[in-house]
Each structure stands twice: as structure tokens, then as C-alpha cells.
Design a protein around this motif. Structure first.
Motif, mmCIF file in Angstrom:
data_model
loop_
_atom_site.group_PDB
_atom_site.id
_atom_site.type_symbol
_atom_site.label_atom_id
_atom_site.label_comp_id
_atom_site.label_asym_id
_atom_site.label_seq_id
_atom_site.Cartn_x
_atom_site.Cartn_y
_atom_site.Cartn_z
ATOM 1 N N LEU A 196 0.825 -1.213 0.000
ATOM 2 C CA LEU A 196 0.000 0.000 0.000
ATOM 3 C C LEU A 196 0.859 1.262 0.000
ATOM 4 O O LEU A 196 0.526 2.244 -0.664
ATOM 5 N N ARG A 197 1.961 1.236 0.728
ATOM 6 C CA ARG A 197 2.848 2.399 0.780
ATOM 7 C C ARG A 197 3.509 2.629 -0.585
ATOM 8 O O ARG A 197 3.572 3.755 -1.067
ATOM 9 N N VAL A 198 3.973 1.552 -1.238
ATOM 10 C CA VAL A 198 4.581 1.675 -2.569
ATOM 11 C C VAL A 198 3.544 2.197 -3.554
ATOM 12 O O VAL A 198 3.825 3.095 -4.355
ATOM 13 N N LYS A 199 2.340 1.647 -3.510
ATOM 14 C CA LYS A 199 1.270 2.102 -4.409
ATOM 15 C C LYS A 199 0.983 3.591 -4.187
ATOM 16 O O LYS A 199 0.821 4.354 -5.140
ATOM 17 N N GLU A 200 0.941 3.998 -2.929
ATOM 18 C CA GLU A 200 0.678 5.402 -2.592
ATOM 19 C C GLU A 200 1.761 6.309 -3.190
ATOM 20 O O GLU A 200 1.469 7.341 -3.797
ATOM 21 N N ILE A 201 3.014 5.912 -3.046
ATOM 22 C CA ILE A 201 4.125 6.703 -3.583
ATOM 23 C C ILE A 201 4.052 6.739 -5.114
ATOM 24 O O ILE A 201 4.211 7.785 -5.737
ATOM 25 N N PHE A 202 3.824 5.590 -5.703
ATOM 26 C CA PHE A 202 3.777 5.493 -7.151
ATOM 27 C C PHE A 202 2.653 6.346 -7.737
ATOM 28 O O PHE A 202 2.841 7.032 -8.741
ATOM 29 N N THR A 203 1.461 6.315 -7.136
ATOM 30 C CA THR A 203 0.323 7.065 -7.665
ATOM 31 C C THR A 203 0.484 8.572 -7.492
ATOM 32 O O THR A 203 -0.216 9.346 -8.146
ATOM 33 N N MET A 204 1.390 8.978 -6.632
ATOM 34 C CA MET A 204 1.619 10.409 -6.440
ATOM 35 C C MET A 204 2.615 10.962 -7.465
ATOM 36 O O MET A 204 2.795 12.167 -7.573
ATOM 37 N N ALA A 205 3.242 10.088 -8.230
ATOM 38 C CA ALA A 205 4.222 10.522 -9.227
ATOM 39 C C ALA A 205 3.525 11.351 -10.309
ATOM 40 O O ALA A 205 2.396 11.089 -10.695
ATOM 41 N N ALA A 206 4.250 12.329 -10.828
ATOM 42 C CA ALA A 206 3.690 13.254 -11.822
ATOM 43 C C ALA A 206 3.342 12.546 -13.123
ATOM 44 O O ALA A 206 2.403 12.931 -13.808
ATOM 45 N N ASP A 207 4.070 11.472 -13.454
ATOM 46 C CA ASP A 207 3.826 10.785 -14.716
ATOM 47 C C ASP A 207 2.958 9.532 -14.552
ATOM 48 O O ASP A 207 2.936 8.671 -15.419
ATOM 49 N N TYR A 208 2.251 9.408 -13.459
ATOM 50 C CA TYR A 208 1.400 8.235 -13.212
ATOM 51 C C TYR A 208 0.246 8.201 -14.212
ATOM 52 O O TYR A 208 -0.510 9.158 -14.356
ATOM 53 N N GLU A 209 0.116 7.091 -14.901
ATOM 54 C CA GLU A 209 -0.965 6.891 -15.866
ATOM 55 C C GLU A 209 -1.510 5.470 -15.656
ATOM 56 O O GLU A 209 -0.851 4.487 -16.006
ATOM 57 N N PRO A 210 -2.715 5.333 -15.058
ATOM 58 C CA PRO A 210 -3.229 4.010 -14.708
ATOM 59 C C PRO A 210 -3.381 3.058 -15.894
ATOM 60 O O PRO A 210 -3.279 1.847 -15.726
ATOM 61 N N SER A 211 -3.591 3.557 -17.089
ATOM 62 C CA SER A 211 -3.802 2.678 -18.248
ATOM 63 C C SER A 211 -2.496 2.324 -18.966
ATOM 64 O O SER A 211 -2.494 1.525 -19.896
ATOM 65 N N ASN A 212 -1.379 2.892 -18.543
ATOM 66 C CA ASN A 212 -0.079 2.643 -19.161
ATOM 67 C C ASN A 212 0.345 1.194 -18.927
ATOM 68 O O ASN A 212 0.189 0.651 -17.832
ATOM 69 N N LYS A 213 0.915 0.532 -19.961
ATOM 70 C CA LYS A 213 1.357 -0.862 -19.858
ATOM 71 C C LYS A 213 2.431 -1.043 -18.784
ATOM 72 O O LYS A 213 2.429 -2.023 -18.056
ATOM 73 N N GLU A 214 3.366 -0.086 -18.699
ATOM 74 C CA GLU A 214 4.421 -0.187 -17.689
ATOM 75 C C GLU A 214 3.835 -0.101 -16.272
ATOM 76 O O GLU A 214 4.296 -0.778 -15.358
ATOM 77 N N THR A 215 2.809 0.748 -16.118
ATOM 78 C CA THR A 215 2.150 0.864 -14.811
ATOM 79 C C THR A 215 1.506 -0.458 -14.438
ATOM 80 O O THR A 215 1.674 -0.942 -13.313
ATOM 81 N N ASN A 216 0.802 -1.065 -15.370
ATOM 82 C CA ASN A 216 0.151 -2.348 -15.085
ATOM 83 C C ASN A 216 1.179 -3.439 -14.795
ATOM 84 O O ASN A 216 0.990 -4.239 -13.871
#
Length: 191
Positions: free
Chosen positions: A165-185
Motif C-alpha cells: 500500500l505504501r509503494v502504491k501510494e508513492i507510485f500514484t503520487m508521481a507526476a507521470d502516473y498513468e493508470p492505463s499505461n502498460k508499464e504501470t500495469n
């Protein structure tokens, strides 16, 4: 009753304060619980001995609690210097009486207990900040649970789900976070 009864255990713990600041519970600690005499319970709730006795009797009659597990006798020295065998009741009984008694102090107790339970249900914990800040000095009979609390927090923080949950929280706060991006998935699948 045996003459070989233990002396009343020592230790003080403030169970709750009444709004007028007049009520505090001076409890006896032993076997990881606290104990009050019937007269102390009467004082705590502002009720006569007969009323408290009736509640105790009803609690046993209704099998809410088992007498052997909530009652203990201690030898107590009175102001006259004589020793008496006094019946003490543990926290389970004190709480059960608190939910039955009708008085201003009983209401204050129920409000405190409800607020405490509510905190526990919502947050998952309840803390007595003042007790943790000021552990008893020189009273070895009152345990200090601060180290245990720190160890439990360390264990919770190190749990796999908490780290995720902490990693997810940090990752989602990133400026380039895009939930539909293949790298994100792929990242979340790997995690």
C-alpha cells in the motif's frame, strides 16, 4: 475463606474522569487486569451498595459473567488497623455494571466507553497518551506497555500488505502516473 489471602495488590490507573473532575478510579492491578472493591465501584458510579449488589447479582443470574473468573478476595487493612477479607471485582464486572447503572457518572462512563470502542472500531487502536507519556515511576506492579506497542507497530509497518500500500501510494503520487499505461500495469503485477 482462607487466612492466607494475598494483600490487596497496589497500583493506580485512572479509568476515566467525570466531567466535574471529581471521579477517578483507583484500581488494583494483578493478573493483567484491574480490580475494584464494591465500595470503590459504588463511588465510581455514585450509587448505593444495594444498587451495585443488585446489578452484580443480576449479572451472575443472567450468566453474563462467571463469578469464579471475576471475583477475588484480598486481605485489606482498614483505618482501625484490623485486617478484613474484601471482595474485589475485575474489569469485566466493572464494565458490565457500568452499562447497567443509571446515574450521571454511569452515563459519563458509558459515553467514555462508547467513544473508546468507537475509536477502536474506526481506527483499529485506542491509546492512553498520558499514560504512555508518563509511565509510573517506582511502581513495578503497573506494567509499562510502551515497548510492546512499538514492537506491534513495527510488525504492522513491515507487513507485506502495508508495504504494498505504501509503494502504491508513492507510485500514484508521481507526476507521470498513468493508470492505463502498460508499464504501470506491469509494475503493479510485479509488486
Amino acid at each position: 475463606m482462607s487466612d492466607n489471602l494475598p494483600e490487596a495488590p497496589q497500583g493506580e490507573f485512572v479509568l476515566f474522569h467525570s466531567e466535574d473532575g471529581q471521579t477517578r478510579a483507583e484500581c488494583r492491578f494483578e493478573s493483567d487486569t484491574l480490580w475494584l472493591s464494591q465500595s470503590s465501584i459504588c463511588e465510581l458510579y455514585g450509587k448505593a451498595k444495594a444498587t451495585i449488589s443488585e446489578h452484580i447479582s443480576n449479572i451472575f443470574t443472567e450468566s453474563e459473567l462467571v463469578e469464579d473468573s471475576v471475583v477475588r478476595f484480598y486481605r485489606t487493612t482498614a483505618n482501625d488497623g484490623k485486617q478484613y477479607n474484601v471482595k474485589y471485582f475485575n474489569l469485566s464486572m466493572i464494565l458490565a455494571i457500568g452499562y447497567r447503572v443509571r446515574s450521571v457518572r454511569g452515563t459519563q462512563f458509558r459515553q467514555w466507553a462508547t467513544q473508546t470502542l468507537e475509536q477502536y472500531l474506526i481506527k483499529g487502536f485506542v491509546m492512553d497518551d498520558e499514560r504512555l507519556k508518563s509511565p509510573p515511576i517506582g511502581q513495578s506492579v503497573v506494567p509499562d506497555y510502551f515497548d510492546e506497542m512499538l514492537e506491534r507497530i513495527r510488525d504492522i509497518r513491515a507487513s507485506e500488505r502495508r508495504v504494498y500500500l505504501r509503494v502504491k501510494e508513492i507510485f500514484t503520487m508521481a507526476a507521470d502516473y498513468e493508470p492505463s499505461n502498460k508499464e504501470t500495469n506491469r509494475f503493479f503485477q510485479t509488486i
